[in-house]
Design a protein around this motif. Sequence first.
Motif, short mmCIF file in Angstrom:
data_model
loop_
_atom_site.label_atom_id
_atom_site.label_comp_id
_atom_site.label_asym_id
_atom_site.label_seq_id
_atom_site.Cartn_x
_atom_site.Cartn_y
_atom_site.Cartn_z
N THR A 171 47.50 -41.75 18.14
CA THR A 171 48.49 -42.61 17.50
C THR A 171 47.81 -43.80 16.84
OG1 THR A 171 50.36 -41.97 18.87
CG2 THR A 171 50.41 -44.19 17.97
N GLU A 172 46.87 -44.41 17.54
CA GLU A 172 46.13 -45.55 16.98
C GLU A 172 45.44 -45.15 15.68
OE1 GLU A 172 45.64 -48.70 17.91
OE2 GLU A 172 46.38 -48.84 19.98
N HIS A 173 44.80 -44.00 15.68
CA HIS A 173 44.04 -43.55 14.51
C HIS A 173 44.96 -43.20 13.35
CE1 HIS A 173 40.82 -41.57 12.23
NE2 HIS A 173 41.73 -40.64 11.94
N VAL A 174 45.96 -42.37 13.62
CA VAL A 174 46.80 -41.84 12.54
C VAL A 174 47.77 -42.90 12.01
CG1 VAL A 174 48.54 -40.11 11.91
CG2 VAL A 174 46.60 -39.47 13.37
N PHE A 175 48.58 -43.46 12.89
CA PHE A 175 49.71 -44.28 12.44
C PHE A 175 49.43 -45.77 12.37
CE2 PHE A 175 51.62 -40.39 14.23
CZ PHE A 175 52.20 -39.91 13.06
N ILE A 176 48.67 -46.30 13.32
CA ILE A 176 48.38 -47.74 13.30
C ILE A 176 47.29 -48.05 12.28
CG2 ILE A 176 47.71 -49.75 14.65
CD1 ILE A 176 50.42 -48.51 15.51
N GLN A 177 46.16 -47.38 12.42
CA GLN A 177 45.03 -47.66 11.54
C GLN A 177 45.33 -47.34 10.09
OE1 GLN A 177 41.27 -45.96 12.85
NE2 GLN A 177 40.47 -45.91 10.76
N HIS A 178 45.94 -46.17 9.82
CA HIS A 178 46.09 -45.74 8.43
C HIS A 178 47.35 -46.28 7.75
CE1 HIS A 178 42.73 -43.09 9.53
NE2 HIS A 178 42.42 -43.28 8.26
N ASN A 179 48.16 -47.03 8.49
CA ASN A 179 49.18 -47.88 7.86
C ASN A 179 48.70 -49.35 7.83
OD1 ASN A 179 51.73 -46.49 7.01
ND2 ASN A 179 51.67 -45.74 9.13
N HIS A 180 47.48 -49.60 8.32
CA HIS A 180 46.87 -50.94 8.32
C HIS A 180 47.77 -51.96 9.03
CE1 HIS A 180 44.00 -49.24 5.50
NE2 HIS A 180 45.01 -48.84 4.75
N LEU A 181 48.36 -51.54 10.14
CA LEU A 181 49.39 -52.38 10.76
C LEU A 181 48.84 -53.63 11.44
CD1 LEU A 181 51.98 -49.84 12.19
CD2 LEU A 181 51.95 -51.01 9.99
N THR A 182 47.70 -53.54 12.06
CA THR A 182 47.15 -54.73 12.72
C THR A 182 46.95 -55.85 11.70
OG1 THR A 182 46.05 -53.39 14.41
CG2 THR A 182 45.25 -55.63 14.10
N GLU A 183 46.33 -55.51 10.58
CA GLU A 183 46.09 -56.49 9.52
C GLU A 183 47.41 -56.98 8.91
OE1 GLU A 183 44.12 -56.52 5.02
OE2 GLU A 183 43.72 -54.85 6.39
N ARG A 184 48.32 -56.06 8.66
CA ARG A 184 49.59 -56.44 8.01
C ARG A 184 50.46 -57.29 8.94
NH1 ARG A 184 51.90 -50.93 5.73
NH2 ARG A 184 53.42 -52.25 4.64
N PHE A 185 50.47 -56.97 10.22
CA PHE A 185 51.22 -57.79 11.17
C PHE A 185 50.63 -59.20 11.24
CE2 PHE A 185 52.64 -53.98 14.05
CZ PHE A 185 53.50 -53.57 13.06
N SER A 186 49.31 -59.29 11.26
CA SER A 186 48.64 -60.59 11.38
C SER A 186 48.90 -61.47 10.16
CB SER A 186 47.13 -60.40 11.54
OG SER A 186 46.83 -59.69 12.72
#
Length: 239
Positions: free
Chosen positions: A32-47
């Motif tokens: 899930t981290e690889h497919v959905f979190i990383q490739h939607n760039h969510l950590t960066e976008r949330f920050s």
Amino acid sequence: MQFANLQWNNHQPYSLDFDDVYYSADDGLAETEHVFIQHNHLTERFSNLSATGFTIIETGFGTGLNFLCAIQHWQTHAPSNATLRFVSIERYPLTCQDFIKATKNWPLLGEHITSLESAYARLSDGLNQFKCCNNRVQLDLWVGDVNHVLPQINAIADAWFLDGFSPSKNSDMWSEPLFKDVARLSKPDTSFATFTSAGHVRRSLQNVGFTVKKVSGFGRKREMLCGTFSSEHHSENHA
């Protein structure tokens, strides 16, 4: 309400309805981290969020792993005054007993699992709305056929989790009308990620206005797809 027909293999849920796994037997959370979190760039976008809200739409709630992982990142990285709306659709939800059994695999997400379990026990057909994380997160969990539910939704996505069983085993989840609705509920730079790299999925997303990239998949999965919705196509659709 029709519940999922499961078989358990070494503590991993397996769908007898679709003859497919719910997540990687190697490490579902890492997938899930690889497919959905990383490739939607969510950590960066949330920050870097400047708005007060962010919307994720998911096709296929399954065990809830993607949702639980997303809200963990939201709590860690998003501004405290912002709200995450997570819209997910599931035709065959797990029974409460199976849901609890499946989530035992992810002790790191325990805090979020506990709050979701009590709400999940009240699940019914149609729209189920839950709030958690001190009202910082709203889950809109629809129980029904994605092709009937998605046309009823008006929330514009910032990111898509295109999940579900393999396109070859669950073609209804990857239909042309569905992709048109995905485009309808997108705006310029709305992102998507999906575990599959099937050619017809790539072409369908391109046809409705997404720029699509093929990138390395998780574990033994060689490739997956991700991309963004184009502003040019959005202008054409709303002219």
